[in-house]
Design an enzyme around this catalytic site. Sequence first.
Site, PDB file in Angstrom:
ATOM      1  CB  CYS A 232     -14.132   1.089  -1.052  1.00 24.09           C
ATOM      2  SG  CYS A 232     -13.768   2.850  -0.909  1.00 24.09           S
TER       3      CYS A 232
ATOM      4  NE  ARG B  68     -10.523  -5.561  -0.217  1.00 22.56           N
ATOM      5  CZ  ARG B  68      -9.766  -4.558   0.269  1.00 22.56           C
ATOM      6  NH1 ARG B  68     -10.349  -3.518   0.837  1.00 22.56           N
ATOM      7  NH2 ARG B  68      -8.455  -4.585   0.151  1.00 22.56           N
TER       8      ARG B  68
ATOM      9  CG  ASP C  47     -13.675   6.163  -1.948  1.00 25.96           C
ATOM     10  OD1 ASP C  47     -13.735   6.100  -0.701  1.00 25.96           O
ATOM     11  OD2 ASP C  47     -12.598   6.041  -2.583  1.00 25.96           O
TER      12      ASP C  47
ATOM     13  CG  HIS D 253      -8.165  -0.358  -3.387  1.00 20.68           C
ATOM     14  ND1 HIS D 253      -7.411  -1.422  -2.942  1.00 20.68           N
ATOM     15  CD2 HIS D 253      -8.901   0.055  -2.314  1.00 20.68           C
ATOM     16  CE1 HIS D 253      -7.667  -1.624  -1.659  1.00 20.68           C
ATOM     17  NE2 HIS D 253      -8.566  -0.741  -1.257  1.00 20.68           N
TER      18      HIS D 253
ATOM     19  CD  GLN E 149     -12.769  -1.912  -1.749  1.00 18.07           C
ATOM     20  OE1 GLN E 149     -12.026  -1.779  -0.805  1.00 18.07           O
ATOM     21  NE2 GLN E 149     -14.011  -2.327  -1.618  1.00 18.07           N
TER      22      GLN E 149
ATOM     23  NE  ARG F 104      -3.980   0.443   1.775  1.00 20.51           N
ATOM     24  CZ  ARG F 104      -5.251   0.536   2.182  1.00 20.51           C
ATOM     25  NH1 ARG F 104      -5.571   1.335   3.180  1.00 20.51           N
ATOM     26  NH2 ARG F 104      -6.202  -0.156   1.616  1.00 20.51           N
TER      27      ARG F 104
HETATM   28  N1  NVA Z   1     -10.057   6.464  -2.095  1.00 20.70           N
HETATM   29  C1  NVA Z   1      -9.775   6.055  -0.722  1.00 20.70           C
HETATM   30  C2  NVA Z   1      -9.993   4.589  -0.594  1.00 20.70           C
HETATM   31  C3  NVA Z   1      -9.716   4.025   0.773  1.00 20.70           C
HETATM   32  C4  NVA Z   1      -9.945   2.547   0.818  1.00 20.70           C
HETATM   33  C5  NVA Z   1      -8.349   6.433  -0.380  1.00 20.70           C
HETATM   34  O1  NVA Z   1      -7.458   6.254  -1.212  1.00 20.70           O
HETATM   35  O2  NVA Z   1      -8.128   6.928   0.729  1.00 20.70           O
HETATM   36  N1   CP Z   2     -11.437  -0.350   1.662  1.00 18.45           N
HETATM   37  C1   CP Z   2     -10.189  -0.402   2.185  1.00 18.45           C
HETATM   38  O1   CP Z   2      -9.197  -0.669   1.498  1.00 18.45           O
HETATM   39  O2   CP Z   2     -10.134  -0.167   3.515  1.00 18.45           O
HETATM   40  P1   CP Z   2      -8.817   0.066   4.376  1.00 18.45           P
HETATM   41  O3   CP Z   2      -8.236   1.381   3.963  1.00 18.45           O
HETATM   42  O4   CP Z   2      -9.308   0.069   5.803  1.00 18.45           O
HETATM   43  O5   CP Z   2      -7.863  -1.067   4.113  1.00 18.45           O
END
Ligand code: NVA
Ligand code: CP
Length: 305
Positions: free
Chosen positions: A261, A289, A221, A128, A131, A101
């Site tokens: 998500c 997930r 989102d 992602h 997801q 990540r």
């Molecule tokens: N678009 C959000 C998704 C989190 C799972 C982010 O990148 O923070």
């Molecule tokens: N949806 C998702 O990826 O959640 P987290 O940021 O908690 O991993």
Amino acid sequence: MRHLITLDDVSSAEIERIYAITEDLKTKFLAGVREPLLPGRMMALLFEKQSLRTRVSFESCMTHLGGGSIMLGDDAGFGKRESIADFTRVLSEMVDVIVVRSKKHNTVAEVAKYSKAAVVNGLTDEAHPCQALADLYTLREHCGDLSGRKMAWVGDGNNVAMSLARGCAKVGMSVSLCSPPGYEIADEFVASVKQRTPNADVTVTNDPKEAVAGADAVYTDVWASMGQEAEQARRRADFSTYQVNAHLMAAAPNDSLFMHCLPAKRGEEVTDEVIDSPQSIVVPQAGNRMHVQKGILVWLLGSQA
Ligand code: NVA
Ligand code: CP
């Protein structure tokens, strides 16, 4: 070595294979059976951003599959103590899969370049994929075959939106991407989806009602993703007419499902009445997930056994 960096890395047939493994393992899990298909395999979670769902779902699924996992957060010094190349070469001597990540999409691509182990994107600013695979699996559980169905995205043209658009194209779903002016998914991205999947039905609009008309699912989102905190106030103003609320859901079919998500900023991109409504599938969506990532790990690592 196969990696999963974006959904361009998997074909439609491979998604079906991942879903078949998922379905088998989820059925067994719900019957109390945790089949150890990856005994002794090790997963490293290399995370530069916060996470609940991605971290816990990957750690749980690896344990259920008989393997182990190690979380590498700030204390590993990734990107600080040594080059990404050296870090990755060493790490991939010791683990079978690295879930990354990262703040920048290029980082996960660079890890994949130097890794002997499979690399899975656990979220970047551009994608992602885990997801989106879980989202479409969840929708399939509710609607059956997804070909010819319609997804409406109402919100930022962000990482989740881009993976969802690629995923929808691969499973034969049309997708209407609705964002405020200035926050749309780039034309070049849409063109690349259409080029990779010639029958893709991807449209971009600024009109939420147009997007949700006839949609089997309405997805949103957060307006400001991790790393965009400084833009929060401006985005709150720019997105104010793009909230998914009961008024907007009334423009969708009565049985349209609501997806997110998570984590959600309740009262911003979605109201309580929508996210807590019977149409909302956000909790099983998050739960999947874990199940779908079992499918991904067994597909990726099982074929390299
Ligand atoms: N678009 C959000 C998704 C989190 C799972 C982010 O990148 O923070
Ligand atoms: N949806 C998702 O990826 O959640 P987290 O940021 O908690 O991993």
